[in-house]
Design a protein around this motif. Sequence first.
Motif, PDB file in Angstrom:
ATOM      1  N   UNK A 251      12.662  43.351  -9.416  1.00  0.00           N
ATOM      2  CA  UNK A 251      13.395  43.688 -10.515  1.00  0.00           C
ATOM      3  C   UNK A 251      13.425  42.538 -11.175  1.00  0.00           C
ATOM      4  N   UNK A 252      13.861  42.737 -12.640  1.00  0.00           N
ATOM      5  CA  UNK A 252      13.849  41.570 -13.549  1.00  0.00           C
ATOM      6  C   UNK A 252      14.948  40.493 -12.931  1.00  0.00           C
ATOM      7  N   UNK A 328       5.580  39.218 -16.087  1.00  0.00           N
ATOM      8  CA  UNK A 328       6.424  39.632 -17.175  1.00  0.00           C
ATOM      9  C   UNK A 328       6.614  41.158 -17.358  1.00  0.00           C
ATOM     10  N   UNK A 329       6.041  41.687 -16.124  1.00  0.00           N
ATOM     11  CA  UNK A 329       6.203  43.247 -16.139  1.00  0.00           C
ATOM     12  C   UNK A 329       5.707  44.136 -17.387  1.00  0.00           C
ATOM     13  N   UNK A 330       4.613  43.539 -18.095  1.00  0.00           N
ATOM     14  CA  UNK A 330       4.152  44.413 -18.966  1.00  0.00           C
ATOM     15  C   UNK A 330       3.696  45.827 -18.718  1.00  0.00           C
ATOM     16  N   UNK A 336       5.278  53.110 -13.345  1.00  0.00           N
ATOM     17  CA  UNK A 336       6.447  52.194 -12.369  1.00  0.00           C
ATOM     18  C   UNK A 336       5.862  51.512 -11.284  1.00  0.00           C
ATOM     19  N   UNK A 337       4.472  51.657 -11.260  1.00  0.00           N
ATOM     20  CA  UNK A 337       3.779  50.991  -9.960  1.00  0.00           C
ATOM     21  C   UNK A 337       3.588  49.560 -10.598  1.00  0.00           C
ATOM     22  N   UNK A 338       3.655  48.548  -9.234  1.00  0.00           N
ATOM     23  CA  UNK A 338       3.149  47.275  -9.471  1.00  0.00           C
ATOM     24  C   UNK A 338       4.294  46.332  -9.611  1.00  0.00           C
ATOM     25  N   UNK A 339       4.167  45.096  -9.171  1.00  0.00           N
ATOM     26  CA  UNK A 339       4.869  43.818  -9.345  1.00  0.00           C
ATOM     27  C   UNK A 339       3.606  42.784  -8.902  1.00  0.00           C
TER      28      UNK A 339
END
Length: 371
Positions: A251-252, A328-330, A336-339
């Motif tokens: 999450x952020x 940065x969650x670009x 919705x996949x990936x971090x």
Amino acid sequence: MNYFSVLFKISKKNLKYRILLIAAVLLAIIQTFFTLSQNRQVLLEENSADRSAVQSVLSEFKKVDLSAPDAKNDPLYTNLVQQSELLARKEQTLLFNNWPLFIDTSIELSTIRKDFRSLPGAENYTSYLPAPSDNQLENAFYTRIKKADIPLMAQNNTIVMSMLTLFSFLGILWFPMTTLITNDLLLEELRHLSLTNGFPLALKKRLLTKIGFTTGFLLLALGAVYLVCMAFAVHFPIGDLNYPVPVFLTSYTTLPFIGYLGILTFYFLLLAVFSCLLSIVLNYILNDFYLSLFFSFGLYLLPFFFPAASAKLWFLPAISLNPVKLLQGKHLEFSNYGNCFFGIMVLLFWCILFLIVIKRMITINTLRDRR
């Protein structure tokens, strides 16, 4: 003379190794010096740019008094006026160093911006406003600043702030630079068989040694970047090493600067190993330097030209090759996949797969047939 000495003898004559090391040092010197010497009021500059963007959008609307009944019929206009007022308030708080009000206003503004994107017709104006990921990062940052009562850094006059800018560039350039260094690992082995065949080492061990040597050199280049930044600390303040950096994990949230730097360093190391293994597999399949280079850069550039498609192809390593953008969650603008942790898992999976392919390649002894 051991095999590492032979690799060093070969590499020191290779111009690309010297060019990479010089380029890394020059990038660190130029970027760090430019950032520190400018001593820019970054918060004020960012706020002024955001305010100009909102005013540009408002110019396309008919000016209406918000207290009038007609104003309620245009929620887009109302939201934009609220944004404009909040940005004006932020500018005033910056001029008078009213940091508590600035932080509260920034959090309120991020909420108003988030609401804007859900309004009908907002898609026509979203290009003027910060991306959803940037807005969420800003909200996480100021929420953490307020909760922990951390002093804001309003200027780029510390080593910490300059390194954040530097590593934004390095995150973009790291994989292309490693690709240029590693792109001919197997082809180079074939070119120097007269030197390497005399060693009592199997091809598998020679390739593993070469991967270790090349990865070590790339870490040396990265270490040179750190040393340059440390050298600037003689004349410039270091700053808070625990200063929060907004990121997207699951999450952020925020990470202390030193933790953020640690994740990036580990990710750069993993990318170096991945680049070596990818090079060997492509060299084996294509048996050509330029084709290997083309496919490596094609994989890297896929998210730039086809962001939506590459985000949906989450099992490919394409979106995992730029750790800064991943943090940065670009990618969340398209999928919705990936971090960051997901990117590490994907790269590890492909590294293991490449190792299996390389082992199979050696087992069937096709390398000897290609000589």
